[in-house]
Write a protein that holds these residues in place. Structure first.
Motif, PDB file in Angstrom:
ATOM      1  N   THR A  19       0.841  -1.215   0.000  1.00 16.08           N
ATOM      2  CA  THR A  19       0.000   0.000   0.000  1.00 16.08           C
ATOM      3  C   THR A  19       0.866   1.252   0.000  1.00 16.08           C
ATOM      4  OG1 THR A  19      -1.738  -1.171   1.200  1.00 16.08           O
ATOM      5  CG2 THR A  19      -1.800   1.233   1.250  1.00 16.08           C
ATOM      6  N   ILE A  20       1.939   1.245   0.809  1.00 14.65           N
ATOM      7  CA  ILE A  20       2.815   2.419   0.883  1.00 14.65           C
ATOM      8  C   ILE A  20       3.598   2.584  -0.417  1.00 14.65           C
ATOM      9  CG2 ILE A  20       4.815   3.405   2.074  1.00 14.65           C
ATOM     10  CD1 ILE A  20       3.835   2.071   4.636  1.00 14.65           C
ATOM     11  N   LYS A  21       4.098   1.487  -0.986  1.00 11.35           N
ATOM     12  CA  LYS A  21       4.877   1.586  -2.223  1.00 11.35           C
ATOM     13  C   LYS A  21       4.014   2.022  -3.410  1.00 11.35           C
ATOM     14  CE  LYS A  21       8.600  -1.685  -1.171  1.00 11.35           C
ATOM     15  NZ  LYS A  21       9.278  -2.952  -1.559  1.00 11.35           N
ATOM     16  N   SER A  22       2.720   1.690  -3.343  1.00 10.60           N
ATOM     17  CA  SER A  22       1.835   2.071  -4.453  1.00 10.60           C
ATOM     18  C   SER A  22       1.683   3.586  -4.559  1.00 10.60           C
ATOM     19  CB  SER A  22       0.463   1.419  -4.277  1.00 10.60           C
ATOM     20  OG  SER A  22      -0.166   1.890  -3.094  1.00 10.60           O
ATOM     21  N   LYS A  23       1.975   4.297  -3.481  1.00 10.09           N
ATOM     22  CA  LYS A  23       1.859   5.755  -3.504  1.00 10.09           C
ATOM     23  C   LYS A  23       2.950   6.410  -4.361  1.00 10.09           C
ATOM     24  CE  LYS A  23      -0.221   6.046   1.129  1.00 10.09           C
ATOM     25  NZ  LYS A  23      -0.082   6.611   2.502  1.00 10.09           N
ATOM     26  N   SER A  24       4.019   5.676  -4.624  1.00  8.99           N
ATOM     27  CA  SER A  24       5.124   6.266  -5.392  1.00  8.99           C
ATOM     28  C   SER A  24       5.245   5.663  -6.785  1.00  8.99           C
ATOM     29  CB  SER A  24       6.445   6.073  -4.630  1.00  8.99           C
ATOM     30  OG  SER A  24       6.721   4.687  -4.461  1.00  8.99           O
ATOM     31  N   ASP A  81       3.754   6.567  -9.497  1.00 10.82           N
ATOM     32  CA  ASP A  81       3.771   7.591 -10.536  1.00 10.82           C
ATOM     33  C   ASP A  81       5.037   8.439 -10.484  1.00 10.82           C
ATOM     34  OD1 ASP A  81       3.301   8.757  -8.154  1.00 10.82           O
ATOM     35  OD2 ASP A  81       1.501   9.871  -8.776  1.00 10.82           O
ATOM     36  N   GLY A  82       6.031   8.033  -9.722  1.00  9.90           N
ATOM     37  CA  GLY A  82       7.301   8.747  -9.664  1.00  9.90           C
ATOM     38  C   GLY A  82       7.401   9.789  -8.578  1.00  9.90           C
ATOM     39  N   ARG A  83       6.304  10.018  -7.857  1.00  9.83           N
ATOM     40  CA  ARG A  83       6.371  11.001  -6.772  1.00  9.83           C
ATOM     41  C   ARG A  83       7.133  10.424  -5.588  1.00  9.83           C
ATOM     42  NH1 ARG A  83       0.327  12.622  -5.547  1.00  9.83           N
ATOM     43  NH2 ARG A  83       0.206  10.315  -5.631  1.00  9.83           N
ATOM     44  N   PRO A  84       7.963  11.247  -4.931  1.00 14.72           N
ATOM     45  CA  PRO A  84       8.698  10.746  -3.744  1.00 14.72           C
ATOM     46  C   PRO A  84       7.740  10.565  -2.563  1.00 14.72           C
ATOM     47  CG  PRO A  84       9.117  13.092  -4.038  1.00 14.72           C
ATOM     48  CD  PRO A  84       8.319  12.643  -5.259  1.00 14.72           C
ATOM     49  N   LEU A  85       8.071   9.614  -1.734  1.00 14.44           N
ATOM     50  CA  LEU A  85       7.255   9.353  -0.551  1.00 14.44           C
ATOM     51  C   LEU A  85       7.491  10.416   0.517  1.00 14.44           C
ATOM     52  CD1 LEU A  85       7.667   5.477  -0.098  1.00 14.44           C
ATOM     53  CD2 LEU A  85       5.580   6.685  -0.729  1.00 14.44           C
ATOM     54  N   PRO A  86       6.449  10.820   1.217  1.00  8.77           N
ATOM     55  CA  PRO A  86       6.650  11.737   2.349  1.00  8.77           C
ATOM     56  C   PRO A  86       7.517  11.080   3.436  1.00  8.77           C
ATOM     57  CG  PRO A  86       4.330  11.589   1.731  1.00  8.77           C
ATOM     58  CD  PRO A  86       5.034  10.516   0.985  1.00  8.77           C
ATOM     59  N   ALA A  87       8.110  11.924   4.259  1.00  8.22           N
ATOM     60  CA  ALA A  87       8.988  11.414   5.320  1.00  8.22           C
ATOM     61  C   ALA A  87       8.244  10.464   6.251  1.00  8.22           C
ATOM     62  CB  ALA A  87       9.575  12.590   6.107  1.00  8.22           C
ATOM     63  N   ASP A 144       5.730   8.430   5.523  1.00  7.46           N
ATOM     64  CA  ASP A 144       5.576   7.133   4.871  1.00  7.46           C
ATOM     65  C   ASP A 144       6.894   6.372   4.792  1.00  7.46           C
ATOM     66  OD1 ASP A 144       2.894   7.497   4.540  1.00  7.46           O
ATOM     67  OD2 ASP A 144       3.049   8.321   2.511  1.00  7.46           O
ATOM     68  N   LYS A 145       8.000   7.105   4.602  1.00  5.22           N
ATOM     69  CA  LYS A 145       9.316   6.442   4.568  1.00  5.22           C
ATOM     70  C   LYS A 145       9.625   5.778   5.908  1.00  5.22           C
ATOM     71  CE  LYS A 145      11.552   9.320   1.038  1.00  5.22           C
ATOM     72  NZ  LYS A 145      12.655  10.290   0.768  1.00  5.22           N
TER      73      LYS A 145
END
Length: 468
Positions: free
Chosen positions: A177-182, A184-190, A192-193
């Protein structure tokens, strides 16, 4: 040296008695000196030697030099304890107007007359005091944890593995679920990291548990332990009954000191037993039939060792709030084993006073009797007569009629140590009750308890077949 009727045996004259007492005393000198050597020289040297061995670039010569350097500090501590014990004034000069030189001279004369007993006794008592703290921490808890763990057993490996598999699937879904947020190439928020990193660490731990659970489930040791389950329950019930016997005896002995002792200034010494406890009555009786009392003492000491091991394995080795080592079968570091040896050595040393607390009559005088004059009145003849009747030796007995054991002299040379042991026994009882409540409230232990924690002492590649 005495008969059961309170008279001395024919061969037990004053010279023979003194020779036997000195022989036993020198035997204690030797054994206690070995303990001092192990605690202050041998174990510290080996510990620091292995600490330096962890560095790959260190040569053997450097390891030995560094270990000797740190061991020297322990040797200085040992020397200071011996010096303090040698010159602590147990008695004071009768003349209050004595000069400083006369007081110093009196201390040297007292040291010479005691043949170094005070110096060695102070050092051993200091170590016994540390052993008392270890016994309160580990033995008291182990006396409740060991039998209840044997009775409750561990969780089923197959059921734990099923739960673990479900946890793995749940964590993998969170990671996806967390990896799916990136995507489209957008960096993950701190935020989520950080969450992703925590989930990945959790996944590694769960997969490590999976390997261990699979190994344990298919091992012959698990099947063997399952077959011994009824025997474990029986042993658990036996151990809890023995623990209750010890606790009751210790409570009655301490209560007797609180009510009838000479006070804190004497180290709570009892002048005669007022409240009897089971062990205090049993051991003097067993002493009359050699070697039954030695067998029971050996059983008591081995019981304290087993319960101490159980407490150390459950709690681990700590320095205040810092956890130093875990004790795990097949996965314990050499330094942890050395700590374990030293802790057990100090606990066994404290066992000497613990046995005195459980059976003061046995430790002080054993089964000795002495004769007292008793007046008997005859009703028919209206006359009185004097008859010598045997009485059990106690602190009120004449010195020439009852011989105090050499162990008692070592344990009670300094009143302040005896007072500390007395309060330590109350703390021991309190920790036992707390440990009993905690052990009752806790559920069954995991079949691989400890694997789910981040511990460098546990190998990921070689799970222990004896973990069950």
């Amino acid at each position: 040296m005495k008969n059961q009727n309170g008279t001395f045996k024919d061969w037990a004259n004053a010279n023979v008695s003194k020779q036997i007492e000195d022989t036993v005393l020198y035997g204690y000198y030797t054994l206690y000196s070995v303990i001092l050597f192990c605690v202050f020289l041998w174990i510290p040297f080996v510990y620091f030697y292995y600490e330096e061995k962890d560095d790959d670039d260190t040569s053997k010569c450097t390891q030995i030099k560094t270990a000797l350097k740190y061991t020297l500090g322990f040797a200085v501590i040992c020397a200071l304890l011996l010096l303090v014990g040698a010159f602590v004034p147990l008695n004071v000069p009768n003349n209050k107007n004595s000069t400083e030189w006369e007081k110093v001279k009196f201390l040297f004369e007292e040291l010479g007359s005691s043949h170094g007993l005070a110096a060695l006794s102070f050092s051993i008592s200091s170590l016994t005091l540390i052993g008392m703290l270890a016994a309160i921490t580990y033995t008291a808890y182990g006396m409740s944890a060991l039998p209840l763990n044997l009775i409750k057993g561990t969780r089923n490996a197959a059921y734990e593995r099923l739960e673990n598999t479900e946890d793995i699937e749940e964590v993998e879904q969170h990671i996806q679920t967390i990896k799916s947020k990136s995507k489209d190439g957008r960096p993950l928020p701190a935020r989520d990291k950080r969450a992703l990193k925590q989930f990945e660490e959790r996944l590694r731990t769960l997969r490590k548990r999976e390997r261990h659970l699979e190994f344990i489930e298919n091992s012959w040791w698990t099947k063997f332990c399952g077959a011994l389950r009824p025997l474990k329950i029986i042993w658990g019930i036996f151990f809890i009954l023995v623990a209750l016997l010890f606790v009751i005896s210790l409570f009655l002995s301490n209560l007797d000191k609180a009510l009838h002792s000479a006070g804190i200034d004497s180290g709570f010494i009892i002048f005669g037993a007022n409240l009897s406890n089971p062990l205090n009555m049993l051991l003097p009786l067993l002493q009359t039939v050699f070697p039954l009392d030695y067998i029971l003492i050996t059983i008591i000491i081995m019981y304290f060792i087993f319960t101490s091991m159980a407490g150390i394995r459950n709690i681990g080795i700590w320095f205040f709030w810092i956890r130093l080592y875990k004790i795990r079968r097949g996965r314990t570091r050499p330094q942890a084993l050395l700590f374990l040896c030293m802790i057990l050595l100090l606990i066994v040393l404290h066992t000497s006073y613990m046995i005195y607390s459980l059976a003061p009559q046995y430790v002080m005088f054993g089964s000795q009797n002495y004769l007292i004059e008793s007046n008997i009145t005859y009703d028919d003849h209206k006359s009185n007569s004097t008859l010598s009747v045997p009485k059990r030796c106690d602190a009120d007995a004449p010195e020439d009629q009852c011989t105090v054991t050499r162990t008692y002299l070592f344990l009670h040379k300094f009143w302040f140590f005896s007072a500390a042991y007395y309060f330590g026994n109350w703390a021991f009882l309190g920790v036992f009750l707390i440990g009993l409540i905690v052990s009752c409230c806790k559920g069954k232990k995991s079949v691989i308890e400890g694997v789910d924690e981040d511990d460098s002492d546990i190998s990921d590649d070689e799970p222990s077949v004896y973990s069950a």
